[in-house]
Design an enzyme around this catalytic site. Structure first.
Site, short mmCIF file in Angstrom:
data_model
loop_
_atom_site.label_atom_id
_atom_site.label_comp_id
_atom_site.label_asym_id
_atom_site.label_seq_id
_atom_site.Cartn_x
_atom_site.Cartn_y
_atom_site.Cartn_z
N ASN A 87 77.95 27.28 35.48
CA ASN A 87 79.07 26.21 35.67
C ASN A 87 80.23 26.89 36.45
O ASN A 87 80.36 28.02 36.81
CB ASN A 87 79.72 25.59 34.56
CG ASN A 87 79.71 24.23 34.66
OD1 ASN A 87 80.37 23.93 35.60
ND2 ASN A 87 79.42 23.19 33.48
N HIS A 117 86.06 51.26 32.29
CA HIS A 117 86.64 52.56 32.30
C HIS A 117 86.83 53.10 30.87
O HIS A 117 86.69 52.51 30.02
CB HIS A 117 87.91 52.26 32.89
CG HIS A 117 87.93 51.52 34.00
ND1 HIS A 117 87.75 51.83 35.24
CD2 HIS A 117 88.46 50.07 34.11
CE1 HIS A 117 87.72 50.65 36.20
NE2 HIS A 117 88.26 49.75 35.55
N GLY A 155 81.95 29.13 27.15
CA GLY A 155 83.00 29.41 28.07
C GLY A 155 84.54 29.48 27.90
O GLY A 155 84.95 28.39 27.20
#
Length: 281
Positions: A87, A117, A155
Protein backbone atom coordinates in the site's frame (compact mmCIF):
# COMPACT_ATOMS: atom_id res chain seq x y z
CA UNK A 1 37.95 -12.60 5.77
CA UNK A 2 36.43 -9.12 5.47
CA UNK A 3 39.68 -7.57 4.17
CA UNK A 4 39.45 -9.78 1.06
CA UNK A 5 35.92 -8.61 0.21
CA UNK A 6 34.78 -5.50 -1.58
CA UNK A 7 32.20 -3.22 0.07
CA UNK A 8 29.25 -4.85 -1.69
CA UNK A 9 30.33 -8.32 -0.56
CA UNK A 10 30.73 -7.08 3.02
CA UNK A 11 27.26 -5.57 2.90
CA UNK A 12 25.58 -8.71 1.66
CA UNK A 13 27.48 -10.81 4.22
CA UNK A 14 26.09 -8.72 7.10
CA UNK A 15 29.48 -7.18 7.92
CA UNK A 16 30.44 -3.54 8.48
CA UNK A 17 30.69 -1.79 5.12
CA UNK A 18 31.17 1.69 3.69
CA UNK A 19 27.67 2.72 2.57
CA UNK A 20 29.20 5.68 0.67
CA UNK A 21 31.16 3.44 -1.66
CA UNK A 22 30.73 4.26 -5.35
CA UNK A 23 28.84 1.06 -6.12
CA UNK A 24 26.05 2.00 -3.69
CA UNK A 25 25.85 5.55 -5.01
CA UNK A 26 25.44 4.09 -8.50
CA UNK A 27 22.65 1.79 -7.31
CA UNK A 28 20.87 4.71 -5.62
CA UNK A 29 21.13 6.91 -8.70
CA UNK A 30 19.53 4.24 -10.90
CA UNK A 31 16.80 3.52 -8.33
CA UNK A 32 15.88 7.20 -7.99
CA UNK A 33 15.61 7.53 -11.76
CA UNK A 34 13.19 4.61 -11.97
CA UNK A 35 11.22 5.78 -8.93
CA UNK A 36 10.79 9.21 -10.50
CA UNK A 37 9.36 7.60 -13.62
CA UNK A 38 7.12 5.34 -11.53
CA UNK A 39 5.69 8.24 -9.52
CA UNK A 40 4.92 10.16 -12.70
CA UNK A 41 2.54 7.47 -13.97
CA UNK A 42 -1.22 7.67 -13.53
CA UNK A 43 -3.08 5.15 -11.40
CA UNK A 44 -4.59 3.36 -14.39
CA UNK A 45 -1.23 2.89 -16.18
CA UNK A 46 -0.78 -0.53 -14.62
CA UNK A 47 1.20 -2.14 -17.45
CA UNK A 48 3.68 0.72 -17.50
CA UNK A 49 4.05 0.52 -13.73
CA UNK A 50 4.71 -3.20 -13.86
CA UNK A 51 7.36 -2.61 -16.50
CA UNK A 52 9.23 -0.17 -14.27
CA UNK A 53 8.94 -2.45 -11.22
CA UNK A 54 10.51 -5.25 -13.24
CA UNK A 55 13.48 -2.97 -13.92
CA UNK A 56 13.64 -1.70 -10.33
CA UNK A 57 13.27 -4.92 -8.31
CA UNK A 58 15.53 -7.94 -8.25
CA UNK A 59 12.57 -10.18 -9.08
CA UNK A 60 8.82 -9.80 -9.18
CA UNK A 61 5.94 -12.25 -9.48
CA UNK A 62 2.51 -11.85 -11.03
CA UNK A 63 -0.35 -9.69 -9.76
CA UNK A 64 1.86 -7.26 -7.84
CA UNK A 65 0.89 -3.69 -6.96
CA UNK A 66 2.94 -1.01 -5.20
CA UNK A 67 1.11 2.13 -4.07
CA UNK A 68 2.41 5.68 -4.19
CA UNK A 69 4.46 7.16 -2.75
CA UNK A 70 7.03 4.38 -2.47
CA UNK A 71 10.67 4.72 -1.43
CA UNK A 72 13.54 2.24 -1.62
CA UNK A 73 17.33 2.46 -1.55
CA UNK A 74 18.46 0.24 -4.42
CA UNK A 75 15.44 -1.78 -5.52
CA UNK A 76 17.68 -4.54 -6.84
CA UNK A 77 17.62 -6.33 -3.46
CA UNK A 78 13.81 -6.50 -3.32
CA UNK A 79 12.20 -9.79 -4.36
CA UNK A 80 8.41 -10.08 -4.50
CA UNK A 81 6.33 -13.23 -4.98
CA UNK A 82 2.90 -13.60 -6.58
CA UNK A 83 -0.20 -11.74 -5.37
CA UNK A 84 1.59 -9.05 -3.36
CA UNK A 85 -0.03 -5.73 -2.48
CA UNK A 86 2.15 -2.94 -1.05
CA UNK A 87 0.00 0.00 0.00
CA UNK A 88 0.88 3.70 -0.12
CA UNK A 89 3.75 5.45 1.68
CA UNK A 90 5.91 2.39 2.33
CA UNK A 91 9.70 2.51 2.69
CA UNK A 92 11.99 -0.43 1.90
CA UNK A 93 15.65 0.17 2.84
CA UNK A 94 17.03 -2.72 0.83
CA UNK A 95 20.76 -2.53 1.54
CA UNK A 96 20.46 -6.29 1.99
CA UNK A 97 17.75 -8.53 0.55
CA UNK A 98 14.05 -8.04 1.28
CA UNK A 99 12.24 -11.21 0.18
CA UNK A 100 8.44 -11.26 0.27
CA UNK A 101 6.50 -14.46 -0.42
CA UNK A 102 3.17 -15.11 -2.14
CA UNK A 103 -0.26 -13.80 -1.10
CA UNK A 104 1.11 -10.99 1.08
CA UNK A 105 -0.60 -7.75 2.14
CA UNK A 106 1.51 -4.81 3.32
CA UNK A 107 -0.48 -1.89 4.70
CA UNK A 108 0.24 1.82 4.42
CA UNK A 109 3.26 3.33 6.20
CA UNK A 110 5.09 0.01 6.70
CA UNK A 111 8.86 0.47 6.89
CA UNK A 112 11.31 -2.38 6.28
CA UNK A 113 14.90 -1.52 7.23
CA UNK A 114 17.72 -3.95 6.48
CA UNK A 115 20.41 -1.43 7.43
CA UNK A 116 21.30 -0.92 11.08
CA UNK A 117 24.08 0.28 13.38
CA UNK A 118 25.69 -0.92 16.64
CA UNK A 119 23.77 0.14 19.74
CA UNK A 120 26.80 1.15 21.83
CA UNK A 121 28.17 4.55 20.80
CA UNK A 122 31.80 3.44 21.03
CA UNK A 123 31.06 0.58 18.62
CA UNK A 124 28.85 2.71 16.39
CA UNK A 125 31.38 5.43 15.55
CA UNK A 126 33.81 4.66 12.72
CA UNK A 127 37.33 4.40 14.21
CA UNK A 128 39.65 7.32 13.32
CA UNK A 129 36.99 8.90 11.13
CA UNK A 130 37.53 12.38 9.71
CA UNK A 131 35.78 14.42 6.99
CA UNK A 132 36.97 13.83 3.45
CA UNK A 133 37.66 10.11 3.84
CA UNK A 134 34.61 9.17 1.82
CA UNK A 135 33.34 6.97 4.65
CA UNK A 136 30.26 7.37 6.80
CA UNK A 137 30.93 8.62 10.33
CA UNK A 138 29.23 5.62 11.89
CA UNK A 139 29.49 1.90 11.23
CA UNK A 140 26.74 0.33 9.19
CA UNK A 141 25.78 -3.26 8.51
CA UNK A 142 22.72 -4.79 6.87
CA UNK A 143 20.77 -7.98 7.52
CA UNK A 144 18.22 -9.64 5.22
CA UNK A 145 14.46 -9.53 5.81
CA UNK A 146 12.23 -12.42 4.77
CA UNK A 147 8.43 -12.32 4.91
CA UNK A 148 6.76 -15.67 4.31
CA UNK A 149 3.70 -16.65 2.29
CA UNK A 150 0.29 -15.44 3.41
CA UNK A 151 1.48 -12.70 5.77
CA UNK A 152 -0.36 -9.46 6.43
CA UNK A 153 1.58 -6.54 7.87
CA UNK A 154 -0.56 -3.77 9.35
CA UNK A 155 0.82 -0.30 9.10
CA UNK A 156 1.54 2.85 10.97
CA UNK A 157 1.61 3.99 14.58
CA UNK A 158 -1.47 4.23 16.81
CA UNK A 159 -1.82 6.78 19.61
CA UNK A 160 -4.33 6.45 22.46
CA UNK A 161 -5.12 8.47 25.57
CA UNK A 162 -4.49 6.52 28.77
CA UNK A 163 -7.97 7.45 29.98
CA UNK A 164 -9.54 5.97 26.86
CA UNK A 165 -7.49 2.80 27.18
CA UNK A 166 -8.54 2.04 30.76
CA UNK A 167 -12.18 2.83 29.88
CA UNK A 168 -12.07 0.45 26.93
CA UNK A 169 -12.82 3.01 24.25
CA UNK A 170 -11.04 4.10 21.08
CA UNK A 171 -9.33 7.50 21.01
CA UNK A 172 -10.41 9.79 18.18
CA UNK A 173 -9.01 13.01 16.79
CA UNK A 174 -11.43 15.15 18.81
CA UNK A 175 -10.39 13.62 22.17
CA UNK A 176 -6.71 13.92 21.25
CA UNK A 177 -7.09 17.58 20.26
CA UNK A 178 -8.98 18.42 23.46
CA UNK A 179 -6.38 16.73 25.68
CA UNK A 180 -3.69 18.54 27.63
CA UNK A 181 -0.93 16.53 25.91
CA UNK A 182 -0.47 16.74 22.14
CA UNK A 183 1.19 14.00 20.05
CA UNK A 184 4.86 14.50 19.15
CA UNK A 185 4.88 11.63 16.64
CA UNK A 186 2.90 11.14 13.45
CA UNK A 187 0.25 8.66 14.62
CA UNK A 188 -3.37 7.71 14.05
CA UNK A 189 -5.80 7.84 16.99
CA UNK A 190 -7.07 4.37 17.74
CA UNK A 191 -7.38 1.51 20.19
CA UNK A 192 -4.22 -0.26 21.39
CA UNK A 193 -6.28 -3.18 22.66
CA UNK A 194 -6.71 -4.20 19.01
CA UNK A 195 -2.94 -4.15 18.48
CA UNK A 196 -1.41 -5.61 21.65
CA UNK A 197 -2.35 -8.76 23.60
CA UNK A 198 -4.38 -8.16 26.78
CA UNK A 199 -1.68 -9.53 29.09
CA UNK A 200 0.81 -7.04 27.62
CA UNK A 201 -1.62 -4.14 28.01
CA UNK A 202 -2.45 -5.18 31.59
CA UNK A 203 1.27 -5.01 32.38
CA UNK A 204 1.58 -1.57 30.78
CA UNK A 205 -1.41 -0.22 32.70
CA UNK A 206 -0.09 -1.65 35.97
CA UNK A 207 3.32 -0.07 35.31
CA UNK A 208 1.78 3.36 34.61
CA UNK A 209 -0.19 3.27 37.87
CA UNK A 210 3.02 2.27 39.72
CA UNK A 211 4.94 5.13 38.09
CA UNK A 212 2.16 7.51 39.08
CA UNK A 213 3.06 6.93 42.75
CA UNK A 214 6.63 8.02 42.05
CA UNK A 215 5.86 10.70 39.47
CA UNK A 216 2.29 11.93 40.09
CA UNK A 217 0.48 12.71 36.87
CA UNK A 218 1.83 9.78 34.89
CA UNK A 219 -1.55 8.06 35.03
CA UNK A 220 -3.37 11.19 33.84
CA UNK A 221 -6.21 10.58 31.40
CA UNK A 222 -4.39 12.68 28.79
CA UNK A 223 -1.13 10.69 28.92
CA UNK A 224 -0.51 9.42 25.41
CA UNK A 225 0.52 5.86 24.55
CA UNK A 226 1.91 4.82 21.18
CA UNK A 227 1.84 1.37 19.61
CA UNK A 228 2.84 -0.08 16.27
CA UNK A 229 0.16 -1.92 14.34
CA UNK A 230 1.93 -4.91 12.87
CA UNK A 231 1.31 -8.64 12.63
CA UNK A 232 3.79 -11.42 11.93
CA UNK A 233 3.15 -15.11 11.48
CA UNK A 234 5.01 -18.00 13.02
CA UNK A 235 7.35 -20.23 11.03
CA UNK A 236 5.36 -23.10 9.53
CA UNK A 237 5.61 -26.47 11.25
CA UNK A 238 5.94 -29.56 9.03
CA UNK A 239 2.43 -31.06 9.12
CA UNK A 240 0.24 -33.17 6.81
CA UNK A 241 -3.26 -32.41 5.51
CA UNK A 242 -4.68 -33.41 8.91
CA UNK A 243 -2.36 -30.97 10.76
CA UNK A 244 -0.47 -33.95 12.22
CA UNK A 245 3.30 -33.76 12.62
CA UNK A 246 5.75 -36.51 11.75
CA UNK A 247 5.32 -37.66 15.35
CA UNK A 248 2.17 -39.74 15.19
CA UNK A 249 -0.59 -38.40 17.39
CA UNK A 250 0.99 -34.94 17.75
CA UNK A 251 -1.16 -32.28 16.10
CA UNK A 252 -0.46 -28.55 15.77
CA UNK A 253 -3.43 -26.20 15.80
CA UNK A 254 -4.00 -22.45 16.10
CA UNK A 255 -1.38 -19.83 15.31
CA UNK A 256 1.35 -22.17 16.55
CA UNK A 257 1.09 -24.10 13.29
CA UNK A 258 2.11 -21.10 11.20
CA UNK A 259 -0.62 -21.87 8.65
CA UNK A 260 -3.61 -20.08 10.20
CA UNK A 261 -4.02 -16.39 9.43
CA UNK A 262 -6.98 -15.26 11.51
CA UNK A 263 -8.73 -15.96 14.80
CA UNK A 264 -11.55 -17.80 13.05
CA UNK A 265 -9.06 -19.83 11.02
CA UNK A 266 -7.11 -20.71 14.18
CA UNK A 267 -10.22 -21.83 16.07
CA UNK A 268 -11.51 -23.79 13.07
CA UNK A 269 -8.24 -25.72 12.94
CA UNK A 270 -8.99 -27.07 16.42
CA UNK A 271 -12.41 -28.31 15.34
CA UNK A 272 -10.89 -29.81 12.19
CA UNK A 273 -8.29 -31.78 14.17
CA UNK A 274 -10.87 -32.89 16.75
CA UNK A 275 -13.06 -34.34 14.01
CA UNK A 276 -10.10 -36.18 12.50
CA UNK A 277 -9.15 -37.66 15.86
CA UNK A 278 -12.76 -38.70 16.48
CA UNK A 279 -12.80 -40.57 13.16
CA UNK A 280 -9.58 -42.39 14.02
CA UNK A 281 -10.67 -43.53 17.48
Amino acid sequence: MSECKNELEKCMAGEYYNCHDEIFLEYKTQARKLLKEYHALAYEQKDEKTGILKQLFGSIGTNVSVGLPFICDYGRNIHLGNNVSVNMNCTFVDCNTITIGDDVLIASNVQLYTATHPVELTDRLTPDWCPGTGQYFCRTYALPIRIGNGCWLGGGVIVQRFGDLVRGRRSNEKRIEEGLVQPTLAATPGDLSLVLPKRILDGIIEMIYALDKIAPGTANDDTLLYGVEVKFYNMEVAIDEHLETRHKGLYIIGDGSGVTHSLSHASASGVYVARNIAEVV
